[in-house]
Design a protein around this motif. Structure first.
Motif, PDB file in Angstrom:
ATOM      1  N   LEU A 164       0.814  -1.219   0.000  1.00 25.95           N
ATOM      2  CA  LEU A 164       0.000   0.000   0.000  1.00 25.95           C
ATOM      3  C   LEU A 164       0.848   1.268   0.000  1.00 25.95           C
ATOM      4  O   LEU A 164       0.357   2.344  -0.336  1.00 25.95           O
ATOM      5  CB  LEU A 164      -0.930  -0.002   1.223  1.00 25.95           C
ATOM      6  CG  LEU A 164      -2.079  -1.005   1.179  1.00 25.95           C
ATOM      7  CD1 LEU A 164      -2.713  -1.152   2.563  1.00 25.95           C
ATOM      8  CD2 LEU A 164      -3.133  -0.589   0.159  1.00 25.95           C
ATOM      9  N   ASN A 187       2.921   2.169  -2.030  1.00 28.28           N
ATOM     10  CA  ASN A 187       3.045   2.696  -3.397  1.00 28.28           C
ATOM     11  C   ASN A 187       1.689   2.873  -4.087  1.00 28.28           C
ATOM     12  O   ASN A 187       1.634   3.072  -5.303  1.00 28.28           O
ATOM     13  CB  ASN A 187       3.921   1.765  -4.236  1.00 28.28           C
ATOM     14  CG  ASN A 187       5.343   1.687  -3.725  1.00 28.28           C
ATOM     15  OD1 ASN A 187       5.934   2.701  -3.373  1.00 28.28           O
ATOM     16  ND2 ASN A 187       5.890   0.482  -3.650  1.00 28.28           N
ATOM     17  N   CYS A 188       0.618   2.810  -3.325  1.00 29.96           N
ATOM     18  CA  CYS A 188      -0.734   2.884  -3.902  1.00 29.96           C
ATOM     19  C   CYS A 188      -1.123   4.329  -4.217  1.00 29.96           C
ATOM     20  O   CYS A 188      -0.840   5.249  -3.439  1.00 29.96           O
ATOM     21  CB  CYS A 188      -1.737   2.283  -2.920  1.00 29.96           C
ATOM     22  SG  CYS A 188      -3.450   2.330  -3.481  1.00 29.96           S
ATOM     23  N   ASP A 189      -1.774   4.519  -5.350  1.00 30.46           N
ATOM     24  CA  ASP A 189      -2.375   5.810  -5.693  1.00 30.46           C
ATOM     25  C   ASP A 189      -3.817   5.778  -5.185  1.00 30.46           C
ATOM     26  O   ASP A 189      -4.718   5.270  -5.857  1.00 30.46           O
ATOM     27  CB  ASP A 189      -2.336   6.022  -7.208  1.00 30.46           C
ATOM     28  CG  ASP A 189      -2.880   7.383  -7.634  1.00 30.46           C
ATOM     29  OD1 ASP A 189      -3.636   7.996  -6.864  1.00 30.46           O
ATOM     30  OD2 ASP A 189      -2.557   7.824  -8.756  1.00 30.46           O
ATOM     31  N   PHE A 190      -4.034   6.299  -4.001  1.00 29.08           N
ATOM     32  CA  PHE A 190      -5.336   6.182  -3.350  1.00 29.08           C
ATOM     33  C   PHE A 190      -6.426   6.963  -4.084  1.00 29.08           C
ATOM     34  O   PHE A 190      -7.585   6.547  -4.086  1.00 29.08           O
ATOM     35  CB  PHE A 190      -5.240   6.606  -1.882  1.00 29.08           C
ATOM     36  CG  PHE A 190      -4.597   5.579  -1.012  1.00 29.08           C
ATOM     37  CD1 PHE A 190      -5.367   4.642  -0.327  1.00 29.08           C
ATOM     38  CD2 PHE A 190      -3.216   5.515  -0.881  1.00 29.08           C
ATOM     39  CE1 PHE A 190      -4.780   3.677   0.469  1.00 29.08           C
ATOM     40  CE2 PHE A 190      -2.618   4.555  -0.095  1.00 29.08           C
ATOM     41  CZ  PHE A 190      -3.393   3.630   0.578  1.00 29.08           C
ATOM     42  N   SER A 231      -7.491   4.693  -6.961  1.00 30.73           N
ATOM     43  CA  SER A 231      -8.234   3.534  -6.447  1.00 30.73           C
ATOM     44  C   SER A 231      -9.638   3.926  -6.014  1.00 30.73           C
ATOM     45  O   SER A 231     -10.610   3.211  -6.291  1.00 30.73           O
ATOM     46  CB  SER A 231      -7.489   2.906  -5.269  1.00 30.73           C
ATOM     47  OG  SER A 231      -6.279   2.326  -5.688  1.00 30.73           O
ATOM     48  N   ASN A 251      -3.806   9.931   1.248  1.00 35.01           N
ATOM     49  CA  ASN A 251      -3.242   8.585   1.374  1.00 35.01           C
ATOM     50  C   ASN A 251      -4.120   7.631   2.186  1.00 35.01           C
ATOM     51  O   ASN A 251      -3.602   6.714   2.840  1.00 35.01           O
ATOM     52  CB  ASN A 251      -1.853   8.656   2.020  1.00 35.01           C
ATOM     53  CG  ASN A 251      -0.862   9.399   1.166  1.00 35.01           C
ATOM     54  OD1 ASN A 251      -0.846   9.246  -0.052  1.00 35.01           O
ATOM     55  ND2 ASN A 251      -0.025  10.221   1.800  1.00 35.01           N
ATOM     56  N   LYS A 264      -1.531   4.208   3.654  1.00 35.75           N
ATOM     57  CA  LYS A 264      -0.230   3.778   3.140  1.00 35.75           C
ATOM     58  C   LYS A 264       0.538   2.906   4.122  1.00 35.75           C
ATOM     59  O   LYS A 264       1.429   2.151   3.707  1.00 35.75           O
ATOM     60  CB  LYS A 264       0.623   4.999   2.766  1.00 35.75           C
ATOM     61  CG  LYS A 264       0.272   5.589   1.404  1.00 35.75           C
ATOM     62  CD  LYS A 264       1.290   6.623   0.985  1.00 35.75           C
ATOM     63  CE  LYS A 264       1.021   7.142  -0.422  1.00 35.75           C
ATOM     64  NZ  LYS A 264       1.244   6.133  -1.454  1.00 35.75           N
ATOM     65  N   TYR A 268      -6.088  -5.867  -0.641  1.00 38.85           N
ATOM     66  CA  TYR A 268      -6.026  -6.318  -2.032  1.00 38.85           C
ATOM     67  C   TYR A 268      -7.067  -5.596  -2.890  1.00 38.85           C
ATOM     68  O   TYR A 268      -6.817  -5.296  -4.062  1.00 38.85           O
ATOM     69  CB  TYR A 268      -6.272  -7.821  -2.115  1.00 38.85           C
ATOM     70  CG  TYR A 268      -5.082  -8.685  -1.802  1.00 38.85           C
ATOM     71  CD1 TYR A 268      -3.862  -8.501  -2.450  1.00 38.85           C
ATOM     72  CD2 TYR A 268      -5.182  -9.722  -0.860  1.00 38.85           C
ATOM     73  CE1 TYR A 268      -2.773  -9.308  -2.166  1.00 38.85           C
ATOM     74  CE2 TYR A 268      -4.093 -10.540  -0.580  1.00 38.85           C
ATOM     75  CZ  TYR A 268      -2.896 -10.332  -1.236  1.00 38.85           C
ATOM     76  OH  TYR A 268      -1.820 -11.154  -0.956  1.00 38.85           O
ATOM     77  N   VAL A 277      -8.175  -2.491  -2.510  1.00 41.77           N
ATOM     78  CA  VAL A 277      -7.656  -1.151  -2.776  1.00 41.77           C
ATOM     79  C   VAL A 277      -6.520  -1.197  -3.798  1.00 41.77           C
ATOM     80  O   VAL A 277      -6.374  -0.301  -4.635  1.00 41.77           O
ATOM     81  CB  VAL A 277      -7.170  -0.487  -1.468  1.00 41.77           C
ATOM     82  CG1 VAL A 277      -6.515   0.862  -1.740  1.00 41.77           C
ATOM     83  CG2 VAL A 277      -8.336  -0.306  -0.499  1.00 41.77           C
ATOM     84  N   LEU A 278      -5.732  -2.262  -3.767  1.00 44.30           N
ATOM     85  CA  LEU A 278      -4.588  -2.400  -4.661  1.00 44.30           C
ATOM     86  C   LEU A 278      -4.964  -2.879  -6.064  1.00 44.30           C
ATOM     87  O   LEU A 278      -4.137  -2.812  -6.978  1.00 44.30           O
ATOM     88  CB  LEU A 278      -3.578  -3.386  -4.061  1.00 44.30           C
ATOM     89  CG  LEU A 278      -2.818  -2.900  -2.825  1.00 44.30           C
ATOM     90  CD1 LEU A 278      -2.157  -4.074  -2.113  1.00 44.30           C
ATOM     91  CD2 LEU A 278      -1.778  -1.854  -3.210  1.00 44.30           C
ATOM     92  N   ASP A 304      -6.052  -3.152  -9.802  1.00 42.65           N
ATOM     93  CA  ASP A 304      -5.993  -2.193 -10.909  1.00 42.65           C
ATOM     94  C   ASP A 304      -7.207  -2.301 -11.824  1.00 42.65           C
ATOM     95  O   ASP A 304      -7.231  -1.730 -12.918  1.00 42.65           O
ATOM     96  CB  ASP A 304      -4.703  -2.380 -11.719  1.00 42.65           C
ATOM     97  CG  ASP A 304      -4.590  -3.769 -12.339  1.00 42.65           C
ATOM     98  OD1 ASP A 304      -5.532  -4.575 -12.191  1.00 42.65           O
ATOM     99  OD2 ASP A 304      -3.553  -4.054 -12.972  1.00 42.65           O
TER     100      ASP A 304
END
Length: 211
Positions: free
Chosen positions: A16, A18-21, A24, A36, A51, A80, A82-83, A85
């Motif tokens: 998380l 590196n997640c673009d919240f 998402s 974040n 994050k 998962y 939220v992550l 794509d």
């Protein structure tokens, strides 16, 4: 030694970072509360996914499960989500979990049979008991009393509607609850992640039935 479900949860949290919240939240129908962090609701529980953490921040309905890994598995599944794509909408066409597995998982498998036995032991033919749980969470009633079959629709996650089907038992077969998933769920989760979600939903309903 650290349990496998703890390791998995910690690994998901590390991803998380590196997640673009914002992205998402837009794609997956989530409430973004900061740059974040987002909120996810699951059976009247609200989780904050950020994050560096996945934490329970509100719980309208309280229940406990016998599984030590339940909370870790649930947090992993939410992470998962939220992550993912995926950028899709639900089809509102449903199938059983096994149809995503290429025949590996079947409702007649030992794990599924054990879950069905636990359900029958707790609920028997008590449709009203199950209906009370469904009403508690505002789960939409679809149809009922057709050869002892009752159905409900529910968005377990914003882009994953499910159908819950209760079959009354008889002298030959015990009662059972079947869970069907939107056919696009497999584009958000892989099969293993969906199987974990399936187990969490099962444990939740069984725990509520015991309380």
């Amino acid at each position: 030694m650290e349990r496998g479900y703890v390791k998995t949860c910690n690994w998901v949290v590390s991803l998380l970072n590196n997640c673009d919240f914002s992205d998402s939240a837009k794609r997956l129908g989530l409430e973004q509360i900061s740059e974040n962090a987002v909120l996810i609701n699951f059976f009247d529980r609200t989780y904050k996914v950020s994050k560096d953490n996945i934490e329970l921040i509100n719980q309208k309905t309280i229940w406990t499960t016998a599984s030590e890994g339940y909370e870790y598995d649930l947090k992993s599944v939410l992470g998962y989500y939220v992550l993912s794509d995926a950028n899709i909408e639900p089809l509102y066409e449903y199938c059983a979990l096994g149809q995503f597995s290429g025949g590996v998982f079947r409702e007649s498998s030992g794990m599924a049979s054990m879950a069905n036995k636990k359900f029958a032991d707790i609920f028997s033919n008590d449709y009203e008991k199950l209906k009370k749980i469904m009403n508690m969470f505002g789960i939409e009633y679809e149809e009922g009393n057709r050869d002892g079959k009752y159905s409900w629709n529910y968005k377990i996650l914003p882009k994953i509607p499910i159908k819950l089907v209760f079959y009354e038992g008889d002298d030959e077969f015990p009662s059972k609850l079947q869970m069907l998933y939107d056919k696009n769920a497999i584009k958000i989760y892989n099969f293993e992640q969906l199987a974990v979600l399936h187990g969490i939903i099962t444990q939740t309903i069984l725990s509520l039935g015991k309380s």
